[in-house]
Design a protein around this motif. Structure first.
Motif, mmCIF file in Angstrom:
data_model
loop_
_atom_site.group_PDB
_atom_site.id
_atom_site.type_symbol
_atom_site.label_atom_id
_atom_site.label_comp_id
_atom_site.label_asym_id
_atom_site.label_seq_id
_atom_site.Cartn_x
_atom_site.Cartn_y
_atom_site.Cartn_z
ATOM 1 N N ASP A 108 17.786 58.325 40.452
ATOM 2 C CA ASP A 108 16.435 58.529 39.917
ATOM 3 C C ASP A 108 16.487 59.235 38.569
ATOM 4 O OD1 ASP A 108 13.460 58.343 40.512
ATOM 5 O OD2 ASP A 108 13.675 60.487 40.085
ATOM 6 N N GLN A 109 17.259 60.311 38.491
ATOM 7 C CA GLN A 109 17.394 61.006 37.215
ATOM 8 C C GLN A 109 18.091 60.121 36.193
ATOM 9 O OE1 GLN A 109 19.463 64.761 37.293
ATOM 10 N NE2 GLN A 109 19.261 65.088 35.096
ATOM 11 N N ALA A 110 19.104 59.384 36.625
ATOM 12 C CA ALA A 110 19.824 58.498 35.712
ATOM 13 C C ALA A 110 18.889 57.447 35.120
ATOM 14 C CB ALA A 110 20.985 57.823 36.432
ATOM 15 N N LEU A 111 18.034 56.867 35.945
ATOM 16 C CA LEU A 111 17.090 55.853 35.455
ATOM 17 C C LEU A 111 16.129 56.452 34.432
ATOM 18 C CD1 LEU A 111 15.869 53.022 35.544
ATOM 19 C CD2 LEU A 111 14.523 53.750 37.532
ATOM 20 N N LYS A 112 15.633 57.645 34.694
ATOM 21 C CA LYS A 112 14.732 58.297 33.731
ATOM 22 C C LYS A 112 15.431 58.509 32.392
ATOM 23 C CE LYS A 112 12.094 60.662 37.335
ATOM 24 N NZ LYS A 112 11.856 61.947 38.047
ATOM 25 N N LEU A 113 16.682 58.929 32.435
ATOM 26 C CA LEU A 113 17.422 59.194 31.201
ATOM 27 C C LEU A 113 17.708 57.899 30.441
ATOM 28 C CD1 LEU A 113 19.848 61.876 32.641
ATOM 29 C CD2 LEU A 113 18.039 62.291 30.963
ATOM 30 N N VAL A 114 18.050 56.829 31.162
ATOM 31 C CA VAL A 114 18.288 55.548 30.503
ATOM 32 C C VAL A 114 16.997 55.034 29.873
ATOM 33 C CG1 VAL A 114 18.874 53.124 30.892
ATOM 34 C CG2 VAL A 114 20.269 54.919 31.913
ATOM 35 N N CYS A 115 15.887 55.158 30.590
ATOM 36 C CA CYS A 115 14.605 54.714 30.033
ATOM 37 C C CYS A 115 14.218 55.545 28.817
ATOM 38 C CB CYS A 115 13.515 54.779 31.109
ATOM 39 S SG CYS A 115 13.700 53.562 32.423
ATOM 40 N N TRP A 116 14.523 56.838 28.837
ATOM 41 C CA TRP A 116 14.289 57.683 27.658
ATOM 42 C C TRP A 116 15.111 57.192 26.479
ATOM 43 C CZ3 TRP A 116 18.064 60.855 25.320
ATOM 44 C CH2 TRP A 116 17.598 61.623 24.244
ATOM 45 N N LEU A 117 16.389 56.932 26.710
ATOM 46 C CA LEU A 117 17.251 56.418 25.646
ATOM 47 C C LEU A 117 16.713 55.099 25.092
ATOM 48 C CD1 LEU A 117 20.848 57.125 26.992
ATOM 49 C CD2 LEU A 117 20.088 57.633 24.672
ATOM 50 N N ASN A 118 16.332 54.192 25.982
ATOM 51 C CA ASN A 118 15.828 52.892 25.543
ATOM 52 C C ASN A 118 14.608 53.035 24.648
ATOM 53 O OD1 ASN A 118 17.769 51.675 27.150
ATOM 54 N ND2 ASN A 118 16.368 51.181 28.820
ATOM 55 N N LYS A 119 13.667 53.856 25.073
ATOM 56 C CA LYS A 119 12.408 54.028 24.342
ATOM 57 C C LYS A 119 12.647 54.665 22.970
ATOM 58 C CE LYS A 119 7.909 54.979 23.685
ATOM 59 N NZ LYS A 119 6.981 53.953 23.171
ATOM 60 N N VAL A 120 13.383 55.756 22.948
ATOM 61 C CA VAL A 120 13.595 56.471 21.684
ATOM 62 C C VAL A 120 14.455 55.642 20.736
ATOM 63 C CG1 VAL A 120 14.488 58.587 20.651
ATOM 64 C CG2 VAL A 120 13.277 58.688 22.835
ATOM 65 N N GLU A 121 15.446 54.918 21.289
ATOM 66 C CA GLU A 121 16.281 54.068 20.442
ATOM 67 C C GLU A 121 15.436 53.034 19.705
ATOM 68 O OE1 GLU A 121 20.151 51.058 20.787
ATOM 69 O OE2 GLU A 121 19.092 51.689 22.591
ATOM 70 N N LYS A 122 14.502 52.402 20.407
ATOM 71 C CA LYS A 122 13.646 51.397 19.777
ATOM 72 C C LYS A 122 12.667 52.020 18.797
ATOM 73 C CE LYS A 122 13.783 48.307 23.789
ATOM 74 N NZ LYS A 122 13.006 47.763 24.932
ATOM 75 N N ASP A 123 12.105 53.178 19.163
ATOM 76 C CA ASP A 123 11.076 53.799 18.327
ATOM 77 C C ASP A 123 11.648 54.390 17.046
ATOM 78 O OD1 ASP A 123 9.233 53.099 20.202
ATOM 79 O OD2 ASP A 123 8.866 55.138 20.957
ATOM 80 N N LYS A 124 12.793 55.048 17.141
ATOM 81 C CA LYS A 124 13.344 55.754 15.987
ATOM 82 C C LYS A 124 14.329 54.910 15.182
ATOM 83 C CE LYS A 124 12.856 60.574 17.447
ATOM 84 N NZ LYS A 124 11.975 60.941 16.314
ATOM 85 N N PHE A 125 14.906 53.895 15.826
ATOM 86 C CA PHE A 125 15.954 53.125 15.144
ATOM 87 C C PHE A 125 15.681 51.627 15.282
ATOM 88 C CE2 PHE A 125 17.694 57.193 16.580
ATOM 89 C CZ PHE A 125 18.123 57.720 15.378
ATOM 90 N N TYR A 126 16.420 50.932 16.101
ATOM 91 C CA TYR A 126 16.237 49.504 16.332
ATOM 92 C C TYR A 126 16.756 49.188 17.727
ATOM 93 C CZ TYR A 126 21.198 49.530 15.105
ATOM 94 O OH TYR A 126 22.548 49.801 15.067
ATOM 95 N N PRO A 127 16.259 48.131 18.360
ATOM 96 C CA PRO A 127 16.713 47.815 19.720
ATOM 97 C C PRO A 127 18.131 47.283 19.716
ATOM 98 C CG PRO A 127 15.261 46.103 18.905
ATOM 99 C CD PRO A 127 15.235 47.204 17.878
ATOM 100 N N PRO A 128 18.786 47.248 20.861
ATOM 101 C CA PRO A 128 20.145 46.678 20.925
ATOM 102 C C PRO A 128 20.198 45.291 20.299
ATOM 103 C CG PRO A 128 19.595 47.735 22.999
ATOM 104 C CD PRO A 128 18.347 47.754 22.175
ATOM 105 N N PHE A 129 21.216 45.069 19.489
ATOM 106 C CA PHE A 129 21.430 43.824 18.754
ATOM 107 C C PHE A 129 20.307 43.553 17.753
ATOM 108 C CE2 PHE A 129 23.656 43.325 22.823
ATOM 109 C CZ PHE A 129 24.939 43.106 22.359
ATOM 110 N N GLY A 130 19.575 44.592 17.383
ATOM 111 C CA GLY A 130 18.468 44.419 16.442
ATOM 112 C C GLY A 130 18.825 44.685 14.999
ATOM 113 N N ALA A 131 20.026 45.184 14.729
ATOM 114 C CA ALA A 131 20.452 45.354 13.341
ATOM 115 C C ALA A 131 20.713 43.986 12.722
ATOM 116 C CB ALA A 131 21.719 46.204 13.264
#
Length: 350
Positions: free
Chosen positions: A115-138
């Motif tokens: 449960d904690q792991a999923l929350k942390l992965v979802c946090w990473l996913n969201k912030v990565e897209k918002d602040k940078f670019y999504p995976p394979f998005g460069a």
């Protein structure tokens, strides 16, 4: 002396631990095909290999730098663990689950740390897209990811410890995806979803009403390497999981088989006017699907809910029959094993 993350090209000039990447010098801790990891560190994920190395305090960990050639959850967890070994071992179960969810998309809600792991992965996913670019998005990802990933590492390496310690304080970032995953997980584990397993070819067929988040979809595929998703209105996707792009140690696997010949077989039956297409076996996650337009890598990597999946003229039973027959023929006489090399896979397919 505290370690430091450096951009991948700098490993030419500085002694560095190489995480989730291949490099001809330095200590390599990676599950990539061809990686030679220290004895006793084997694991399905690169982060798991790192954690095993830290637990054993293997030789080579005393160098001052660590690097990786791309940013993803597994690689990030591995790099962070090298930089924060005490905290990493204290949170070992959570970090291992993060790597499994991030790389293989295999979510097991029965695991106490998930449960904690999923929350942390979802946090990473969201912030990565918002602040940078999504995976394979460069742009031109393969050429630019080595450089473009550096600001991601710098940001997340600085921010992660606080989020790991107090994930509820960052709920605004992980809540939406987390809740979507849980809702979709319920669909995949309900009577609405029919599961058929073909162990001799490593295939799981999932007949479920609509496209769902990958973490939910692949939660029913642990231990298998191909997924045939069949949705209502004759919508289909057949995908090789990342488990056959890397070396996993927990079980043997079959070599990848090209999907394009199967696309040609299905095309002969298709009357919708659309084309069946597939990527090469060397793609991280090749998908056989009916195309409206060719998808960019970032669209194929994104969740099935984020891309159009078109209706075929072929009934589900015929698709299943053709897929299973194709792989049964190709895998006749082939035994699963560990540590397939890319030359072996290419030679097998030739």
């Amino acid at each position: 002396m505290p370690k430091q993350f450096i951009p991948f090209p700098e490993a030419k000039h500085r002694p560095a631990i190489i995480v989730d990447s291949l490099y001809p010098k330095g200590l390599v801790l990676a599950h990539w095909r061809g990686a030679i990891n220290p004895n006793g560190t084997a694991d399905d994920t690169s982060a798991g290999i790192v954690l095993n190395a830290l637990k054993q305090n293997i030789q080579g960990l005393d160098v001052p730098y660590v690097t990786a050639n791309h940013f993803d959850v597994d690689g990030f967890v591995g790099v962070w663990s090298i930089l924060n070994p005490a905290e990493a071992l204290q949170n070992e179960a959570v970090l291992r689950q993060m790597a499994l969810i991030g790389d293989f998309r295999e979510l097991d809600l029965t695991h106490p740390a998930v449960d904690q792991a999923l929350k942390l992965v979802c946090w990473l996913n969201k912030v990565e897209k918002d602040k940078f670019y999504p995976p394979f998005g460069a742009d031109e990802w393969e050429e630019n990811e080595v450089e473009a990933s550096v600001p991601k590492f710098e940001y997340f390496l600085a921010a992660f410890k606080e989020v790991l310690t107090h994930p509820e304080n960052y709920k605004q970032d992980w809540k939406a995806e987390y809740e979507q995953v849980l809702a979709d997980y319920q669909i995949l584990h309900s009577l609405a979803t029919q599961v058929s397993i073909f162990p001799e070819i490593g295939l799981v067929q999932l007949q479920t009403p609509r496209p769902v988040h990958y973490y939910a979809l692949f939660s029913r595929t642990i231990g298998y390497d191909m997924v045939l998703a069949q949705y209502t209105e004759n919508r289909y996707e057949l995908e090789y999981k990342y488990t056959t792009w890397v070396d996993i140690c927990s079980r043997p696997t079959l070599p990848r088989i090209p999907l394009k010949p199967l696309a040609h077989i299905l095309q002969k039956r298709e009357t919708s006017g659309r084309q069946w297409t597939a990527e090469n076996v060397t793609d991280t996650g090749p998908i056989l699907r009916l195309e409206g337009k060719q998808l960019h890598k970032k669209e194929r990597y994104a969740n099935p809910t984020e891309r159009p999946i078109y209706s075929s003229s072929i009934p589900p039973a015929i698709v299943t029959e053709q897929v299973v027959a194709y792989f049964r023929e190709k895998y006749t006489g082939v035994m699963p094993k560990q540590r397939w090399t890319w030359p072996e896979i290419k030679a097998f397919n030739n």
